[in-house]
Motif scaffolding. Structure first.
Motif, PDB file in Angstrom:
ATOM      1  N   PRO A 150       0.827  -1.217   0.000  1.00 32.27           N
ATOM      2  CA  PRO A 150       0.000   0.000   0.000  1.00 32.27           C
ATOM      3  C   PRO A 150       0.863   1.270   0.000  1.00 32.27           C
ATOM      4  N   SER A 151       0.659   2.103  -0.985  1.00 28.04           N
ATOM      5  CA  SER A 151       1.377   3.373  -1.080  1.00 28.04           C
ATOM      6  C   SER A 151       0.644   4.269  -2.078  1.00 28.04           C
ATOM      7  N   LYS A 152       1.126   5.486  -2.249  1.00 25.54           N
ATOM      8  CA  LYS A 152       0.497   6.414  -3.182  1.00 25.54           C
ATOM      9  C   LYS A 152       0.609   5.935  -4.624  1.00 25.54           C
ATOM     10  N   SER A 153       1.680   5.195  -4.914  1.00 25.91           N
ATOM     11  CA  SER A 153       1.898   4.735  -6.285  1.00 25.91           C
ATOM     12  C   SER A 153       1.326   3.345  -6.556  1.00 25.91           C
ATOM     13  N   SER A 154       0.829   2.657  -5.529  1.00 32.70           N
ATOM     14  CA  SER A 154       0.279   1.314  -5.721  1.00 32.70           C
ATOM     15  C   SER A 154      -1.154   1.391  -6.241  1.00 32.70           C
TER      16      SER A 154
ATOM     17  N   LYS B  66      -5.182   1.160  -6.510  1.00 26.64           N
ATOM     18  CA  LYS B  66      -6.165   1.547  -5.504  1.00 26.64           C
ATOM     19  C   LYS B  66      -6.624   0.360  -4.664  1.00 26.64           C
TER      20      LYS B  66
ATOM     21  N   SER C 273      -4.141  -0.426  -1.791  1.00 28.61           N
ATOM     22  CA  SER C 273      -4.256   0.472  -0.640  1.00 28.61           C
ATOM     23  C   SER C 273      -5.527   0.200   0.162  1.00 28.61           C
ATOM     24  N   LYS C 274      -6.553  -0.255  -0.519  1.00 25.07           N
ATOM     25  CA  LYS C 274      -7.837  -0.496   0.136  1.00 25.07           C
ATOM     26  C   LYS C 274      -7.864  -1.819   0.896  1.00 25.07           C
TER      27      LYS C 274
END
Length: 321
Positions: A237-241, A243, A246-247
């Motif tokens: 999970p990260s800003k570049s992964s 959606k 991250s969820k």
């Protein structure tokens, strides 16, 4: 390479004579052995998990021990302990270390999740460091050393979930499914009839070490390494992964997953007498390398999204790139 491929085929042929309808699982186990790594087999009772490992041990000319993990199992029960002995002639007393069942080449850790964390920690040291510590002293384990563990996913009473650090030490995890109706009929017939299946060992210590070094030496392209890294990083999970990562994912796969994807791809290529692995080899191991390394979020649990659902999302994501 040809010798390794022929030996793999012979191992697979003999294993599948005993373990019916689980060809993919037997492949995965042999790949892990070729890499000198450990494997975890997950399945409900009666599917042949223990039989599979025992058959593997009979086909390898290696020392084999079976440890039945229980809630009252102590670390010294598997590592060994110091025993006070008295010399009959001099009367001198001294401690002597008595080796436990971990001092073998192949360990069947049966129902590994039934033992408490203290004993799991002792096994973790053995799996990672190839050594055990008792009374402040360190003892090296024999080489090669493999742990083939089984786990029952149904019963929760009296079990201790394996910590992520220990799960990460397993190169592969394989979840067994029920056999097909045809295979189940054959199993039923074979096991209720007179049957004597004995095998002579196919592979010994020297060849095992030789094949492991051969797998290590297989060249791999930088693009394939990059793809393995891309696959593992997509689960974090990260800003570049993606959606969905991250969820639904709390913790993703670490660097060891990248290593195991490449190592597995090399072993598969070698078993098929190919000089270098390709992306198909890499994708073959996605489920077995990543499934036990993902910690899902509460959102995933609430929406009934399981590990396999995540892996299917991952494969679609990678294929789009």
């Amino acid at each position: 390479m040809k010798e390794l491929s022929e030996t793999f085929s012979e191992l697979k042929r003999k294993l599948n004579q005993v373990v019916i309808g689980q060809e993919r699982m037997t492949d995965v186990i042999i790949y892990s052995l070729l890499c000198g790594a450990h494997s975890l087999i997950i399945g409900v009772p009666g599917l042949g998990k223990t039989l599979t490992v025992q058959t593997v041990a009979s086909l390898l000319d290696l020392d084999f021990r079976r440890i039945q993990f229980t809630p009252d199992l102590m670390p010294s029960d598997i590592t060994g302990s110091d025993v006070l002995e008295e010399d009959a002639l001099t009367g001198k007393r001294e401690f002597r270390f008595i080796k436990g069942p971990l001092f073998a080449n192949i360990i069947l850790a049966d129902e590994i999740n039934r033992t408490p964390p203290k004993t799991q920690a002792a096994l973790l040291e053995a799996m990672q460091e190839r050594q055990v510590t008792a009374s402040g002293k360190t003892y090296a384990l024999p080489s090669p050393f493999f742990v083939l563990a089984t786990q029952n996913p149904i019963e929760q009473e009296g079990t201790y979930p394996l910590p992520e650090a220990e799960l990460d030490r397993f190169m592969f995890s394989y979840t067994m499914d029920y056999p097909s109706a045809q295979d189940e009929a054959k199993i039923t017939l074979d096991t209720t009839s007179e049957r004597d299946v004995t095998f002579s060992p196919v592979l010994g210590k020297q060849k095992m070490e030789k094949f492991k070094k051969l797998v290590e030496k297989i060249p791999v392209s930088q693009s394939l390494v990059n793809k393995a890294v891309e696959i593992s990083r997509a689960t974090r999970p990260s800003k570049s992964s993606p959606k969905w990562a991250s969820k639904y994912i709390l913790w993703g796969a670490g660097t060891r997953a990248c290593q195991n994807l490449i190592f597995g791809a090399k072993a598969k290529a070698a078993s098929e007498n190919r000089s270098t692995p390709n992306e198909d080899d890499l994708f073959f191991f996605i489920d077995y390398v990543l499934k036990h390394r993902l910690v899902l979020s509460f959102t995933a649990e609430a929406e009934q999204v399981n590990h396999q659902d995540i892996l299917e999302m991952l494969k679609k994501e990678i294929n789009r790139r």
